[in-house]
Design a protein around this motif. Structure first.
Motif, short mmCIF file in Angstrom:
data_model
loop_
_atom_site.label_atom_id
_atom_site.label_comp_id
_atom_site.label_asym_id
_atom_site.label_seq_id
_atom_site.Cartn_x
_atom_site.Cartn_y
_atom_site.Cartn_z
N TYR A 278 0.96 -1.14 -0.13
CA TYR A 278 0.04 0.11 0.03
C TYR A 278 0.86 1.30 -0.02
N CYS A 281 -1.60 7.82 2.01
CA CYS A 281 -1.69 9.14 1.86
C CYS A 281 -1.90 9.95 3.21
N TYR A 292 -6.25 7.52 3.00
CA TYR A 292 -6.43 6.54 2.16
C TYR A 292 -5.22 5.49 1.63
N LYS A 293 -5.63 4.74 1.27
CA LYS A 293 -4.56 3.50 0.94
C LYS A 293 -4.64 3.19 -0.41
N TYR A 328 -4.46 5.90 -10.14
CA TYR A 328 -5.48 6.10 -8.95
C TYR A 328 -5.97 7.61 -9.06
N THR A 332 -10.39 10.92 -4.77
CA THR A 332 -10.99 9.98 -4.01
C THR A 332 -10.31 8.87 -3.27
N GLY A 333 -9.10 8.47 -4.10
CA GLY A 333 -8.41 7.44 -3.66
C GLY A 333 -8.89 6.17 -4.24
N GLN A 334 -9.71 6.33 -5.34
CA GLN A 334 -10.21 5.15 -6.02
C GLN A 334 -9.35 4.51 -7.31
#
Length: 421
Positions: A278, A281, A292-293, A328, A332-334
Motif C-alpha cells: 500500500y 496518503c 486512504y491507501k 489512481y 477519491t483514492g479510487q
C-alpha cells in the motif's frame, strides 16, 4: 554577503520565471480510460556480458521534459533524449531498441539514488546536470551533455572515512543538495564542492525522532519549506527545510520507506515501502491518520518501486511486481485504470512534465541459476526494459487549436519540448 546575494539573484530570477511559465501552461487532461500507446522501447542496451540480469532500478524525466534518465544494476546511468517527432507504429518489444542512449555514465559501485537539477533546461548547458550517490562513494554531480564529472560532495564519518548517502535531493531553490544517511541528513552547498556540509541528526533528545537510514527525500513543490524524509525504520517525517526542525513523525508503513512524494498543492504526502502493498496518503495539515491507501502488488519483491503524480495533480501512477501500471484518482483514492507495461516488476514510473506521456522501467534481482548452466537468462524484450508511453488526452473546448483526444502525438506538443519550460 554582497557576493552571496549576487550569486543568489540569478537563481531567484530562474525561480520566478519558471513559476510564471508553469502558471501559463495548461496541461492537457489525460484520458486514462484509453490504454496508452508504447511509443519507444529499450532493452538491448541493458544487456551486458558482465551483468546477465542487468535490471533497471528507476527512471526519471528531466524537469524540461527533453530527456529521461535511467539507472540499472550495472552501475550505469543512461540519458535518452526524446525525439522531436513521436513514433506512431505498433512497437514489438522483441525488436531492436528505438534508439541509442545519448549519454552513458558509469559509477564505481551500485547506485543508491539519483535526481535531476530542478531547473535543468536543454537550452542552458550549465543547468544540464544530475546528482548520483553510490555505495562507498561520495555524491557526484554529472554533466548531462558531456558525461563529465562536474563536482564531488564528500561526507565523512566519525573516523574520517567517506560515507555514502542513501538518498539525494535538490532543494526547491536549486542551491543545496540534501542527502540521507544513517540517522542523519547532511546538506551541501552546490557552489562549494568538497567536504563542507551541515549535518543534522534525525534523533532528538532521549532518542526521540526518526531512527534508521534516511532512504527517501522529497520537498514540497509549493515552496513552503517542508521536507519529507522516509526511513528504513518504517517511519516518515516532515521537517522544516531551513533549520531541520522536526514537525511530524508518521507511523503506519509495513516496510522500510523507499519513496515519498508531496501532492502538487503540498497538502498531502504519499509514502511507499519495501514489501508493502500500500501507498499511504497523509494530510500534512493534520498528520494524524492515513487518509486512504492505494494498492500495488509489491508483497514479494525487495525491489524499490517508484510512483509519480501527473502534473495536473489529479492522478497517481505506480508499477508493481505484476508488471502492471495502476492509475489512481487522488481526490477519491479510487482505482481508475491499469495497463501492462512489462513482463516483469515495474519498478519505475514517471509522468512527462508537459506532454501526455510517461516512462516506465522494469526488472528485479534474480537469484536462481539458469537451467542450462551456460549463464544466459534468456530474458525477453519485456523484461529489464524501459518504455515511453503516449496517452490519449481529452479535447479542450477552450483550445483554439481543437485538440483531438485520439491525436496524442501531435507535433505542436513535441515542439514545445525545445522551448524553455
Amino acid at each position: 554577503m554582497e557576493e552571496e546575494q549576487q550569486q543568489q539573484s540569478p537563481e531567484t530570477e530562474v525561480v520566478e520565471a519558471t513559476d510564471q511559465s508553469q502558471q501559463e501552461y495548461t496541461w492537457p487532461p489525460i484520458r486514462f480510460d484509453v490504454p496508452p500507446h508504447r511509443t519507444y522501447h529499450f532493452h538491448n542496451q541493458f544487456k551486458t556480458s558482465s551483468v546477465p540480469n542487468n535490471f533497471l532500478k528507476g527512471i526519471k524525466w528531466s524537469p524540461d521534459g527533453s530527456c529521461f534518465l535511467t539507472s540499472s544494476d550495472d552501475n550505469t546511468l543512461r540519458v535518452f533524449t526524446l525525439p522531436e517527432n513521436g513514433s506512431s507504429h505498433d512497437f514489438n518489444a522483441n525488436e531492436q531498441d528505438s534508439y541509442a542512449a545519448d549519454l552513458v555514465v558509469s559509477e564505481g559501485e551500485s547506485v543508491h539514488d539519483f535526481c535531476w537539477y530542478p531547473y535543468m533546461s536543454s537550452s542552458d548547458p550549465v543547468s544540464c546536470v544530475f546528482a548520483t550517490t553510490a555505495r562507498d562513494h561520495p555524491i557526484h554531480l554529472w554533466d548531462a551533455t558531456t558525461g563529465l564529472l562536474r563536482c564531488t560532495y564528500r561526507a565523512y564519518d566519525a573516523v574520517d572515512e567517506i560515507t555514502a548517502a542513501i538518498s539525494v535531493a535538490f532543494n526547491p531553490a536549486g542551491t543545496k543538495i540534501f542527502a540521507g544517511y544513517n540517522k542523519s541528513v547532511r546538506i551541501f552547498d552546490i557552489h562549494r564542492p568538497g567536504r563542507d556540509f551541515k549535518q543534522y541528526s534525525t534523533l532528538q533528545g532521549n532518542k526521540e525522532g526518526q531512527t534508521g537510514i534516511i532512504s527517501a527525500l522529497a520537498f514540497s513543490p509549493t515552496h513552503t519549506g517542508m521536507l519529507a524524509t522516509g526511513s528504513y525504520s518504517q517511519t516518515s517525517a516532515i521537517y522544516n527545510e531551513d533549520n531541520m526542525e522536526l514537525l511530524y513523525i508518521l507511523h503506519g508503513q509495513e516496510g522500510g520507506i523507499t519513496h515519498v512524494q508531496f501532492s502538487k498543492d503540498g497538502n498531502y504526502l504519499y509514502t511507499g515501502g519495501r514489501k508493502d502493498p500500500y501507498i499511504l496518503c497523509w494530510d500534512v495539515r493534520k498528520a494524524v491518520e492515513v487518509v486512504y491507501k492505494l494498492y500495488r502488488s509489491s508483497e514479494y519483491t525487495n525491489q524499490r518501486i517508484l510512483f509519480d503524480i501527473e502534473p495536473c495533480g489529479r492522478h497517481l501512477g505506480t508499477g508493481g511486481q505484476d508488471g502492471l501500471v495502476h492509475i489512481y484518482d487522488l481526490q477519491t483514492g479510487q482505482w481508475i485504470s491499469g495497463f501492462p507495461a512489462a513482463a516483469d516488476t515495474v519498478n519505475g514510473f514517471s509522468f512527462h512534465p508537459y506532454l501526455p506521456m510517461a516512462a516506465s522501467s522494469s526488472g528485479h534481482r534474480r537469484f536462481e541459476a539458469p537451467d542450462d548452466g551456460n549463464g544466459d537468462l534468456h530474458l525477453t524484450g519485456d523484461e529489464n526494459c524501459a518504455s515511453v508511453w503516449s496517452f490519449s488526452y481529452a479535447s479542450m473546448d477552450n483550445d483554439d487549436n481543437g485538440v483531438n483526444a485520439s491525436d496524442s502525438n501531435s507535433q505542436p506538443e513535441h515542439e514545445n519540448l525545445h522551448q524553455d519550460p
